[in-house]
Structures are given as structure tokens and as C-alpha cells.
Design an enzyme around this catalytic site. Structure first.
Site, short mmCIF file in Angstrom:
data_model
loop_
_atom_site.label_atom_id
_atom_site.label_comp_id
_atom_site.label_asym_id
_atom_site.label_seq_id
_atom_site.Cartn_x
_atom_site.Cartn_y
_atom_site.Cartn_z
CG HIS A 162 -56.53 -36.32 4.78
ND1 HIS A 162 -56.22 -35.61 5.90
CD2 HIS A 162 -57.85 -36.06 4.54
CE1 HIS A 162 -57.29 -34.95 6.34
NE2 HIS A 162 -58.30 -35.20 5.52
CB ILE B 175 -69.46 -37.86 6.46
CG1 ILE B 175 -68.83 -36.66 5.73
CG2 ILE B 175 -68.87 -39.17 5.95
CD1 ILE B 175 -67.35 -36.45 5.99
CD GLU C 287 -53.41 -36.50 7.59
OE1 GLU C 287 -53.51 -35.60 6.74
OE2 GLU C 287 -54.38 -37.10 8.07
#
Ligand SMILES: NC(=O)c1ccc[n+]([C@@H]2O[C@H](COP(=O)([O-])OP(=O)(O)OC[C@H]3O[C@@H](n4cnc5c(N)ncnc54)[C@H](O)[C@@H]3O)[C@@H](O)[C@H]2O)c1
Length: 415
Positions: free
Chosen positions: A290, A160, A267
Site C-alpha cells: 500500500h 488517478i 492489510e
């Protein structure tokens, strides 16, 4: 003579709403595909697994040693996602069941979101948008900048990070990065010697490291203090990488201009659940649930990628991309001599990796007069995987010879 296991008898079980592209790919291969929308409870999965040759899952299905033990026909598992933590990889390995995933299926999606957020933060767009939703017209150029000529610091120059680098340069940004390994800089990007050096120079710091002991809270009070007060922090990596109370303090005390956060130490488990976090209510802070890698394109890429790896394993025995068994890719024999001769049969053999096992395999093959055309073996600490091509007339003898070897885990023949 027996024939290779017919393709339409290969039963594929796809769970958890895997994208249609994955199912179509496997159907087009001639396999028999069954699909289930959710992730069945383990008791239900027991029965379903009994006949499956290929299992496709996403992140919710936990494939334990016990469940794998109830899948005697299982040849391969496809995780139609990035992670493979949901599978007992060791247990699958010791059964000769390769597990495939798609490690960069959503890379581009995360990189694009990161670039978009850099622009939005630079223009303080979310702040203005929120004001408009409240009925306020806050037209002003104050604090709004182009990203051209500004510096982005990338922490973790992997899949990434390096994509962000390319896209950021295309926008005219200067790119510096830090990584624990030397990485080839793309374009004009430059690797710097330490995180501290990187933090002092950037207008944007974007994190793309994995979650490890070393990266836990790698951005806390001390690191934030090194950043320019006009800089912004982006975390689209993993929640534990950033100390969020320290970020809140830095923003409230004017030591950081804002940030974008897609991942959090805690989360909610499901869509629609409530969310609470230290960063709520701060101006110029973008919060997303997310979704960095969550795009239709990523789902399609993942489905295509994993289905392709599964079909290559079934059709030619390739384990390239498997995360738990040695990666072996023996080219199929082509060429004029081969075209005239009948196509060889291909033997796939998983075995326990103990010293001398390859010698045993080859002695047994020789003892059964099996002529080997091509052979490729790779091993890891626990198992070996050897692929070899033999004369069509010799494949049954090859199976018999391999059956006499104690270390054999599984043998399959393709023709
Ligand atoms: N937000 C999302 O939806 C989403 C989607 C995909 C991936 N991710 C996360 O993004 C992160 C990066 O993914 P990737 O595919 O680029 O991984 P990657 O493995 O390709 O790259 C990670 C890079 O970080 C480097 N690194 C490791 N420890 C480091 C350290 N202490 N300091 C500096 N560099 C370090 C590695 O050497 C590697 O180059 C991962 O945490 C991944 O889980 C998030």
C-alpha cells in the site's frame, strides 16, 4: 480599538510527523507552531487541544466529538493526508470548525507506480529479478513485450485514472476507460459503454475506483473470464474491489498472465508486521505494501496544500477545499478607490442553517448601522457560512449584532 487576533498568538499543533514543509509554511505565516512526532493518546490530546487554534493530523489521530468539545479555541483542522474518516466531520461542522485535506496530493505518485508496473509486467521483470536473487540467469525475450501500441483499460477515470491515461498515451499506448459518470476523455482516450466491453479489449486493466458497495468484488471470476489470457490486472485502488481467490485461480489456470496489487482486503496495521495473502508465490505478480501514494513528493505536496488551505482560512476566511463546511471565497477588496480608503474589516460567521437566518443577520447589521461592502453566503443542509466586509469603524457593532442571533455558531473578525 481592539486589534485583530495577533498572528503570533495563533497556536498550531502538528501531530504525526507532518512534513517539515507544512510546519515551515505555517511558521512563515507568523503562527506559533508546536510539533509532536506521534499521535498522542486521547487523554494527552485533551490537554494539548485546549490551547490549539489549528490542529494538523494524519490518519492515526481520531478526532471525536468528545475531543473536539475539549478544544474551545480550535478554528480549523488540517488532515495532512487524503482521507478524513478519522475526524467526526459532523461534530466539527456544528462547531464551525472547517476540516481541510489534500485530495490529490498523491495522485501523481499512484499514477507513476501504475505506469511502472505496466512496463514491469509487460517485460515479466519481477519474475526475472526473483530468479536472479535465487542465482538463476534467465535471459530470454519470451513473453516480454513493449507497451507501445498495447491497450490499457482504466476502470474509474477520476484523478488517478485520468493521470494514468495521460502517461500511458505518452508511452504510445491506446487508452479506453469506463466510469459511472460521463468523463471528458483526455488526449485520444475513449470512454466505453460497460466494464464488460472494456475487459475484453485490454492488455492491461487498471482499477482506480473508490471503495463502495458497487465496487466491492467488481472484478471476480465472471469478469476475469472476459479478459484476454495474456492480459494483466492492476489494483492500486482499494482491496475489496478484487476477489483475490478468483485472481489466483485465473493466474494458475492460465486465464490471466499476472498482475500488480498494492491494496488488499486485509492489510497489516503497522510497518514490519507479517503479511499473508492468496497471491503470494505467483509468478509475474507484483505485490507492494500500500505504497502507491507514498513518496516524498506526495508528502511535500500534501503538506504544502493543507498548510496553504489552513493559512488562507486564518488570513482571509476562505473555506475552499474544506470537506465539512460550505466552500466560500470572498475576494479581498483591491483597486484604486479601495487603496485610498482604509482596508475593510472582514467578518466570518458560521450559523445554523434555518430559514430566514440571513434575513435576521442583515436586519441586525442594518439596525446597528453596519454598512456591508461585500458579502458571500453558502449553506449546506446543516450550517451556513457567510463572509462579509464592513467599514473598519463598524466591525465591533457587527460582532455585537451577530451575538444577538440565536443561530450563531461562531464569529471571527479579521483586520
Ligand atoms: N494505493 C494507494 O496508495 C492509493 C493512494 C491514493 C488513492 N488510492 C485509491 O485510488 C482510488 C481512486 O482515487 P482517485 O483520487 O482517482 O478518486 P476519484 O474519486 O478522483 O476517482 C474515482 C473515479 O471512479 C469512478 N467510479 C466510482 N464508482 C465506479 C464504478 N462502480 N465503476 C466505474 N467507475 C466508478 C468515479 O466516478 C470517479 O471518476 C480510490 O479508491 C483511492 O482510495 C490509492
Amino acid at each position: 480599538m481592539k486589534t485583530s487576533f495577533p498572528k503570533d498568538k495563533i497556536r498550531v499543533l502538528l501531530l504525526e510527523n507532518i512534513h517539515d514543509i507544512g510546519a515551515s509554511h505555517l511558521e512563515n505565516e507568523g503562527f506559533c507552531v508546536d510539533r509532536i512526532a506521534g499521535s498522542p493518546a486521547p487523554e494527552e490530546l485533551d490537554a494539548l487541544l485546549h490551547n490549539a487554534h489549528i490542529l494538523g493530523i494524519r490518519s492515526k489521530t481520531h478526532l471525536t466529538d468528545e475531543l473536539l468539545g475539549k478544544a474551545p479555541r480550535l478554528l480549523a483542522v488540517g488532515c495532512f493526508c487524503i482521507g478524513t474518516d478519522q475526524v467526526d466531520l459532523g461534530a466539527a461542522q456544528m462547531r464551525g470548525v472547517p476540516v481541510f485535506n489534500s485530495p490529490f496530493g498523491n495522485t501523481r505518485s499512484v499514477a507513476e507506480l501504475t505506469i511502472a508496473e505496466i512496463v514491469m509486467l509487460s517485460r515479466r521483470t519481477f519474475e526475472k529479478s526473483t530468479a536472479m536473487h535465487r542465482g538463476l540467469w534467465e535471459k530470454s525475450a519470451s513473453g516480454a513485450h513493449e507497451v507501445r501500441n498495447r491497450t490499457v483499460g482504466i476502470v474509474g477515470y477520476g484523478h488517478i485514472g485520468s493521470q494514468v491515461s495521460v502517461l500511458a498515451e505518452a508511452m504510445g499506448m491506446r487508452v479506453i476507460y469506463v466510469d459511472i459518470e460521463p468523463k471528458l476523455p483526455l488526449g485520444n482516450a475513449a470512454q466505453v459503454d460497460s466494464l464488460a466491453t472494456l475487459l475484453t479489449q485490454d492488455d492491461f486493466v487498471t482499477l482506480h475506483v473508490p471503495s463502495t458497495e458497487q465496487t466491492k468484488n467488481m472484478i471476480g471470476e465472471a469478469q476475469l473470464a472476459l479478459m484476454k489470457p495474456t492480459a494483466a490486472l492492476l489494483n492500486n485502488a482499494r482491496g475489496h474491489v478484487v476477489d483475490l481467490p478468483a485472481v489466483r485461480n485465473a493466474i494458475e489456470s492460465g486465464k490471466l498472465s499476472g498482475g500488480a496489487f498494492d491494496v488488499f482486503p486485509a492489510e497489516p496495521r503497522k510497518k514490519g508486521e507479517p503479511f499473508e495473502n492468496e497471491l503470494q508465490g505467483l509468478a509475474n505478480v507484483i505485490l507492494t505494501p500500500h505504497v502507491g501514494g507514498s513518496t516524498i513528493e506526495a508528502q511535500e505536496t500534501i503538506a504544502q496544500d493543507v498548510a496553504g488551505k489552513l493559512s488562507r482560512f486564518i488570513n482571509v476566511g476562505s473555506t475552499t477545499g474544506a470537506v465539512n463546511v460550505p466552500n466560500v471565497e470572498l475576494p479581498m477588496q483591491v483597486g484604486s478607490a479601495a487603496a485610498a480608503a482604509p482596508r475593510p474589516h472582514r467578518v466570518l460567521h458560521f450559523h445554523a442553517n434555518v430559514p430566514g437566518v440571513l434575513g435576521k443577520i442583515n436586519s441586525e447589521l442594518a439596525a446597528h448601522n453596519v454598512n456591508v461592502h461585500g458579502q458571500y453566503l453558502r449553506t449546506d443542509a446543516h450550517i451556513g457560512y457567510v463572509v462579509f466586509d464592513v467599514d473598519p469603524s463598524a466591525s465591533e457593532a457587527a460582532i455585537e449584532s451577530l451575538a444577538t442571533i440565536d443561530e450563531t455558531i461562531r464569529t471571527r473578525v479579521l483586520w
